[in-house]
Scaffold this motif. Sequence first.
Motif, PDB file in Angstrom:
ATOM      1  N   THR A 221     201.534  69.101  56.181  1.00 45.08           N
ATOM      2  CA  THR A 221     203.161  68.856  55.693  1.00 45.08           C
ATOM      3  C   THR A 221     203.285  67.498  56.675  1.00 45.08           C
ATOM      4  O   THR A 221     203.844  66.184  55.570  1.00 45.08           O
ATOM      5  CB  THR A 221     203.415  69.440  56.992  1.00 45.08           C
ATOM      6  OG1 THR A 221     203.313  70.976  57.171  1.00 45.08           O
ATOM      7  CG2 THR A 221     205.436  69.579  56.384  1.00 45.08           C
ATOM      8  N   MET A 222     202.910  66.985  57.993  1.00 46.76           N
ATOM      9  CA  MET A 222     202.717  65.608  58.239  1.00 46.76           C
ATOM     10  C   MET A 222     201.702  64.713  58.118  1.00 46.76           C
ATOM     11  O   MET A 222     202.313  63.581  57.893  1.00 46.76           O
ATOM     12  CB  MET A 222     202.000  65.915  59.905  1.00 46.76           C
ATOM     13  CG  MET A 222     202.923  65.928  61.016  1.00 46.76           C
ATOM     14  SD  MET A 222     204.421  65.893  60.489  1.00 46.76           S
ATOM     15  CE  MET A 222     204.044  63.508  62.280  1.00 46.76           C
ATOM     16  N   ILE A 223     200.532  65.264  56.750  1.00 48.45           N
ATOM     17  CA  ILE A 223     200.065  64.155  55.916  1.00 48.45           C
ATOM     18  C   ILE A 223     200.968  63.576  54.890  1.00 48.45           C
ATOM     19  O   ILE A 223     201.191  62.421  54.607  1.00 48.45           O
ATOM     20  CB  ILE A 223     198.397  64.792  55.796  1.00 48.45           C
ATOM     21  CG1 ILE A 223     198.032  65.141  56.980  1.00 48.45           C
ATOM     22  CG2 ILE A 223     198.385  63.850  54.067  1.00 48.45           C
ATOM     23  CD1 ILE A 223     196.325  65.355  56.936  1.00 48.45           C
ATOM     24  N   ARG A 224     201.232  64.683  54.753  1.00 47.11           N
ATOM     25  CA  ARG A 224     202.195  64.511  52.838  1.00 47.11           C
ATOM     26  C   ARG A 224     203.331  63.521  53.241  1.00 47.11           C
ATOM     27  O   ARG A 224     203.931  62.353  52.441  1.00 47.11           O
ATOM     28  CB  ARG A 224     202.950  65.747  52.509  1.00 47.11           C
ATOM     29  CG  ARG A 224     203.665  66.071  51.539  1.00 47.11           C
ATOM     30  CD  ARG A 224     203.746  67.130  50.720  1.00 47.11           C
ATOM     31  NE  ARG A 224     203.571  68.374  51.394  1.00 47.11           N
ATOM     32  CZ  ARG A 224     204.439  69.038  51.430  1.00 47.11           C
ATOM     33  NH1 ARG A 224     205.707  69.009  51.153  1.00 47.11           N
ATOM     34  NH2 ARG A 224     204.210  70.037  52.059  1.00 47.11           N
ATOM     35  N   TYR A 225     203.923  63.565  54.713  1.00 45.76           N
ATOM     36  CA  TYR A 225     205.500  62.902  54.813  1.00 45.76           C
ATOM     37  C   TYR A 225     204.712  61.755  55.340  1.00 45.76           C
ATOM     38  O   TYR A 225     205.692  60.725  54.799  1.00 45.76           O
ATOM     39  CB  TYR A 225     207.030  63.932  55.631  1.00 45.76           C
ATOM     40  CG  TYR A 225     206.905  64.415  55.040  1.00 45.76           C
ATOM     41  CD1 TYR A 225     208.283  64.257  54.494  1.00 45.76           C
ATOM     42  CD2 TYR A 225     206.884  66.554  55.162  1.00 45.76           C
ATOM     43  CE1 TYR A 225     208.880  65.580  53.620  1.00 45.76           C
ATOM     44  CE2 TYR A 225     207.415  66.698  54.447  1.00 45.76           C
ATOM     45  CZ  TYR A 225     208.114  66.563  53.541  1.00 45.76           C
ATOM     46  OH  TYR A 225     209.339  67.381  53.214  1.00 45.76           O
ATOM     47  N   MET A 226     203.520  61.278  56.581  1.00 44.47           N
ATOM     48  CA  MET A 226     203.512  60.152  57.025  1.00 44.47           C
ATOM     49  C   MET A 226     202.242  59.763  57.275  1.00 44.47           C
ATOM     50  O   MET A 226     202.240  58.720  57.506  1.00 44.47           O
ATOM     51  CB  MET A 226     203.814  60.422  58.513  1.00 44.47           C
ATOM     52  CG  MET A 226     205.368  60.568  58.559  1.00 44.47           C
ATOM     53  SD  MET A 226     205.781  60.780  59.992  1.00 44.47           S
ATOM     54  CE  MET A 226     205.673  59.172  61.368  1.00 44.47           C
ATOM     55  N   GLY A 227     201.252  60.300  55.945  1.00 42.57           N
ATOM     56  CA  GLY A 227     200.014  59.893  55.921  1.00 42.57           C
ATOM     57  C   GLY A 227     199.589  58.896  55.073  1.00 42.57           C
ATOM     58  O   GLY A 227     200.246  58.224  54.522  1.00 42.57           O
ATOM     59  N   GLU A 228     198.600  58.671  54.429  1.00 44.72           N
ATOM     60  CA  GLU A 228     197.982  57.698  53.448  1.00 44.72           C
ATOM     61  C   GLU A 228     198.872  58.716  52.099  1.00 44.72           C
ATOM     62  O   GLU A 228     198.660  59.452  51.606  1.00 44.72           O
ATOM     63  CB  GLU A 228     196.508  57.902  52.893  1.00 44.72           C
ATOM     64  CG  GLU A 228     195.588  58.195  54.259  1.00 44.72           C
ATOM     65  CD  GLU A 228     195.951  56.081  55.016  1.00 44.72           C
ATOM     66  OE1 GLU A 228     196.331  55.721  54.063  1.00 44.72           O
ATOM     67  OE2 GLU A 228     195.472  56.033  55.393  1.00 44.72           O
ATOM     68  N   GLY A 229     199.263  57.279  52.008  1.00 47.26           N
ATOM     69  CA  GLY A 229     200.202  56.967  50.548  1.00 47.26           C
ATOM     70  C   GLY A 229     201.720  57.618  50.073  1.00 47.26           C
ATOM     71  O   GLY A 229     201.968  58.722  49.683  1.00 47.26           O
TER      72      GLY A 229
END
Lengths: 161, 178
Positions: free
Chosen positions: B65-73
Amino acid sequence: MQTAIFYILAGGLLSLSYINDKGKTKKSLKKAWKALENMLPQLLGIVLLVGVMLAIMNPDTISSLIGSSSGWMGTAIAAIVGAITLIPGFIAFPTAALLLQGGAGYMQIGAFVSSLMMVGVVTMPMEVKYFGKKSTIARNVLAFVYSFAVALLIGKVMGEL
Amino acid sequence: MKNIILRYRFFLVMAAVTIGLSIINPLAGEKAVDMTLFSFKEMISVLPPIFILLGLLDVWVPRETMIRYMGEGSGAKGILLAIFLGSAAAGPLYGAFPMAAVFMKKGVKFTNVLIFLGAWSTTKIPMFLFELSALGARFAITRLIASMAGIFVIAHLVDKAVDKKEKTVVYKNASEMN
């Protein structure tokens, strides 16, 4: 006021977490404590350092450093003083207002406030622990340089340049 | 025991300095103690909810979830979230470091972590309101705009200055901290 919001938010979410999963809540509190304990030694040292600093660097001292010399020299001194001191905002802004009354220019105040907030020489050892040496040095040096850009812009907008 | 002394050496040195100052200049020493107690109270009142939220974030929000909102891309969404979270924060900059470590652990992009740190340092909302009343709207708004631009520029330049290898070390270190 904002702190109250944070307490309500943290308390609310913590209760919600507890209702849903006691084990996970316990784990999260353990992590919270570990994170706090991790930075506690340096934090306590910094709190003392700030105390000593504010005892020596009172508004009069800062005023004599920044207020007396104007121009780029004054701006540079202001930026350096801002970079090495760690003053809470509620003391910094009234001090800055006093400095203005005492004859310092907006440019110097702009440099002082900007480097005070963005550059943290005192907290650098702590920052290194979390971000590594390279990132910490790069961020602080760039923020220091940037405070001059802010001073320049403030000088222009306030009609000093 | 030796370990504790080693960990707290900076604190012990500063305690000695404070005592030294009190001996040389009792008035300044008293002021130093007053200010220390004051900052300590601030620390005690501001930090607990931050750390509780940090713990909850760590346990409840999945890495994906964190990657989706604030990660690469994550693009503009990630940047806006980083600014919002940093600006909504309370307390001094050092409070941002452990939070940033959890962000890194959860796979938040390095520039977004830096933007969050930048926002926390200089665009905090209550501080802006304070600046507005102390130094005037023209000054405060100019500085806010300049700071916003600066946060981006600095985040990207720092990101460039830190090579991939070092970043990997920092991220690994952050995961092991919590």
